[in-house]
Write an enzyme that holds these catalytic residues in place. Structure first.
Site: not given
Ligand code: OSB
Ligand code: MG
Length: 371
Positions: A135, A161, A188, A213, A238, A262, A290
């Site tokens: 991400s 992403k 996202d 997303e 999400d 998650k 994550g």
């Molecule tokens: O929206 O998926 C998300 C990190 C913190 C809060 C929300 C999100 C994210 C990420 C990172 O996209 C995911 C990761 O690398 O752990």
């Molecule tokens: Mg997300």
């Protein structure tokens, strides 16, 4: 398994990169390391919420108070035969899924250690490595983004992403697509848009994304269903999914065709399996999201991602991308886009006690005698 005592430690870990999303910039992760003690064993978990309520409502200060004053006292001194019984004890507290998830996940570690089994096996997982992508935060320029996408692909990650926000979306996605025609790409939005932006999403259809997303509000499913009906790219939910019931309702009204699962957001490992099973009953895939987890939370996510429908690459990339030094002994590193699943009892990871102690900003030890 009798819960004899618990410990909370608030720690901060500097991120190796500046992580910008539509809701803010992160350079530091704040988390609570939770330890449950019972039968001479220790069960660990870490919290996933942000310090401030910018992703969903929960906060670190709120989680600390809830754990210390209400949740831990509720389970202390009690004997639980399995995670179902443990969850039943705390389920009556409404909401606060991330906080309750931390407690539940520490119980899973403790309980599976008493069984001498890794969590993934007890849970019914089917694989020993999980497909992962990365991400990428909002970068300062298109050039910087293209370079990071290239590096991620060269490192073998199976999906990239891209974080988007209004004004940083269609041009970005089309440029990355043009540079990497074959890449598995997603975006996202972290809830930065409304139905007024429908033309933006129609334009994104041309980028060949696997999914978009969480385009709309963090607590919405209805407008997501309207948007899904208007575009061809799949919507992935999400923020909007905080329980198995949310999942059923969202899929029933067509609010999306993919779920970012998650464990922290839905209330833990049992709830994750339920979300997984509901999604499976709709014939739809899930993937492991994550929250920039350190080693304990990352390991928990990896165990859950062994369930059969975690087909799409998740966000559980190598720990060394995030941290100079992780809080566990084991290196959680992906090779060719595959993250190996820890095989020891429970989470199968060993927290670095001294390092965690050194990072501790605040701690609390809770036992029957301290009540
Ligand atoms: O929206 O998926 C998300 C990190 C913190 C809060 C929300 C999100 C994210 C990420 C990172 O996209 C995911 C990761 O690398 O752990
Ligand atoms: Mg997300």
């Amino acid at each position: 398994m009798k819960i004899e005592a618990a410990e909370l430690r608030l720690i901060s870990l500097p991120l190796k990169f500046r992580f910008e999303t539509s809701f803010g910039v992160q350079t530091m992760r704040h988390l609570i390391v939770l330890t449950l003690y019972g039968d001479g064993l220790e069960g660990y978990a870490e919290t996933v919420m942000e310090y401030t309520p910018h992703y969903r409502e929960e906060t670190i200060p709120g989680a600390w108070a809830l754990l210390e004053e209400l949740l831990i006292p509720k389970v202390l001194g009690q004997d639980f035969a399995n995670p179902e019984q443990f969850w039943a004890e705390i389920a009556g507290f409404r909401g606060n899924k991330m906080t309750k998830a931390a407690l539940e996940m520490a119980f899973w570690d403790l309980w599976c250690k008493s069984l001498g089994q890794p969590i993934w096996k007890v849970l019914g997982g089917v694989r020993t490595e999980i497909p992962v992508g990365i991400s990428l935060g909002i970068e300062p320029s298109l050039e910087a983004t293209l370079e990071k996408v290239g590096k991620g692909l060269a490192d073998g990650y199976k999906r990239i992403k891209l974080k988007i926000k209004p004004g940083w979306d269609v041009k970005l996605a089309l440029a990355v697509r043009e540079a990497y025609p074959e890449a598995n790409l997603t975006v996202d939005a972290n809830s930065a848009y409304s139905l007024n932006h429908i033309s933006t999403f129609k334009a994104l259809d041309a980028a060949g994304l696997d999914y978009i997303e969480q385009p709309l509000a963090f607590d919405d499913i209805l407008d997501h269903a309207k948007l899904q009906a208007a575009i061809s790219t799949s919507i992935c939910l999400d923020e909007s999914i905080t329980s198995p019931e949310d999942t059923r309702k969202a899929l029933e009204i067509g609010a999306g065709r993919v779920i970012n699962l998650k464990p922290g957001r839905v209330g833990g490992i049992l709830a994750s399996r339920k979300v997984h099973d509901i999604t499976q009953s709709y014939g739809l895939p899930v993937w492991m999201g994550g929250m920039l987890e350190a080693g304990i939370g990352r390991a928990a996510n990896i165990h859950v991602a062994t369930l059969p429908m975690f087909i799409k690459p998740g966000d559980t990339s190598s720990a060394s991308r995030y941290w100079q030094e992780d809080i566990i002994e084991e290196a959680l590193e992906a090779k060719n886009g595959l993250m190996p699943v820890p095989q020891g009892p429970g989470l199968g990871v060993t927290p670095k006690r001294d390092f965690i102690q050194k990072l501790t900003e605040k701690s609390a030890y809770i036992s029957k005698s301290s009540q």
